[in-house]
Design a protein around this motif. Sequence first.
Motif, short mmCIF file in Angstrom:
data_model
loop_
_atom_site.label_atom_id
_atom_site.label_comp_id
_atom_site.label_asym_id
_atom_site.label_seq_id
_atom_site.Cartn_x
_atom_site.Cartn_y
_atom_site.Cartn_z
N LYS A 196 1.67 -2.37 -0.64
CA LYS A 196 0.65 -1.35 -0.43
C LYS A 196 1.01 -0.42 0.75
O LYS A 196 0.82 0.93 0.58
CB LYS A 196 -0.70 -1.93 -0.13
CG LYS A 196 -1.40 -2.38 -1.30
CD LYS A 196 -2.93 -3.27 -1.17
CE LYS A 196 -3.33 -3.56 -2.34
NZ LYS A 196 -5.00 -4.08 -1.95
N ALA A 197 1.53 -1.03 1.85
CA ALA A 197 1.75 0.04 2.79
C ALA A 197 3.11 0.91 2.61
O ALA A 197 3.08 2.03 2.88
CB ALA A 197 2.44 -0.92 4.23
N VAL A 231 3.67 2.03 -0.46
CA VAL A 231 3.10 3.19 -1.39
C VAL A 231 2.47 4.34 -0.42
O VAL A 231 2.54 5.32 -0.74
CB VAL A 231 2.10 2.39 -2.26
CG1 VAL A 231 1.33 3.60 -3.24
CG2 VAL A 231 3.05 1.58 -3.21
N LEU A 232 1.60 3.74 0.45
CA LEU A 232 1.10 4.96 1.40
C LEU A 232 2.24 5.45 2.36
O LEU A 232 2.12 6.91 2.70
CB LEU A 232 0.19 4.27 2.44
CG LEU A 232 -1.10 3.55 1.49
CD1 LEU A 232 -1.85 2.63 2.41
CD2 LEU A 232 -1.96 4.51 1.02
N ALA A 233 3.27 4.87 2.88
CA ALA A 233 4.14 5.38 3.74
C ALA A 233 5.08 6.26 3.16
O ALA A 233 5.81 7.17 3.63
CB ALA A 233 4.67 4.36 4.63
N LEU A 269 0.01 8.27 9.33
CA LEU A 269 0.03 6.95 8.56
C LEU A 269 -1.13 6.03 8.78
O LEU A 269 -1.78 5.40 7.95
CB LEU A 269 1.35 6.13 8.74
CG LEU A 269 1.58 5.04 7.85
CD1 LEU A 269 1.24 5.19 6.17
CD2 LEU A 269 2.83 4.39 8.06
N LEU A 273 -4.47 5.97 6.87
CA LEU A 273 -4.16 5.77 5.50
C LEU A 273 -4.34 4.34 5.66
O LEU A 273 -5.00 3.68 4.65
CB LEU A 273 -3.13 6.44 4.91
CG LEU A 273 -2.84 7.77 4.98
CD1 LEU A 273 -1.68 8.38 4.39
CD2 LEU A 273 -3.85 8.49 3.99
N LEU A 274 -3.65 3.75 6.46
CA LEU A 274 -3.65 2.04 6.47
C LEU A 274 -5.15 1.57 6.96
O LEU A 274 -5.31 0.62 6.30
CB LEU A 274 -2.58 1.41 7.29
CG LEU A 274 -1.26 1.92 7.21
CD1 LEU A 274 -0.25 1.61 8.32
CD2 LEU A 274 -0.68 1.17 5.77
N GLU A 332 -7.21 1.60 3.55
CA GLU A 332 -6.66 0.68 2.69
C GLU A 332 -7.20 -0.68 3.14
O GLU A 332 -7.38 -1.50 2.35
CB GLU A 332 -5.27 0.87 2.32
CG GLU A 332 -5.08 0.13 1.36
CD GLU A 332 -5.54 0.66 -0.12
OE1 GLU A 332 -5.53 -0.57 -1.02
OE2 GLU A 332 -5.65 1.70 -0.26
#
Length: 66
Positions: A7-8, A10-12, A59, A62-63, A66
Motif C-alpha cells: 500500500k505504501a 502505491v501511495l509513494a 507522503l 497520505l500514509l 491510509e
Amino acid sequence: MNVVADKAWVLAEPVCTELGLELIDVIYERKGEIWFLIVTVDKPGGIGVDDLSALSVQLDPLLDIE
C-alpha cells in the motif's frame, strides 16, 4: 513485500515521480517492539535533505489517511 509495504508503494510511487525521484524499495519491518516503514529513493546526482523533506511533506499525510 507485505500488505502495508504494498500500500505504501502505491501511495509513494506517484509522489516520487512528481518530485523526480526513483522509488527503489519500500520495507515494513519490526525492530524489537517498534514497526518501521522504510522508503528508499534515489535520483541522478544523489538525494539531498531537501528531497527527503519534500517527499516527507507530501507522503506523510497520505500514509496517515491510509
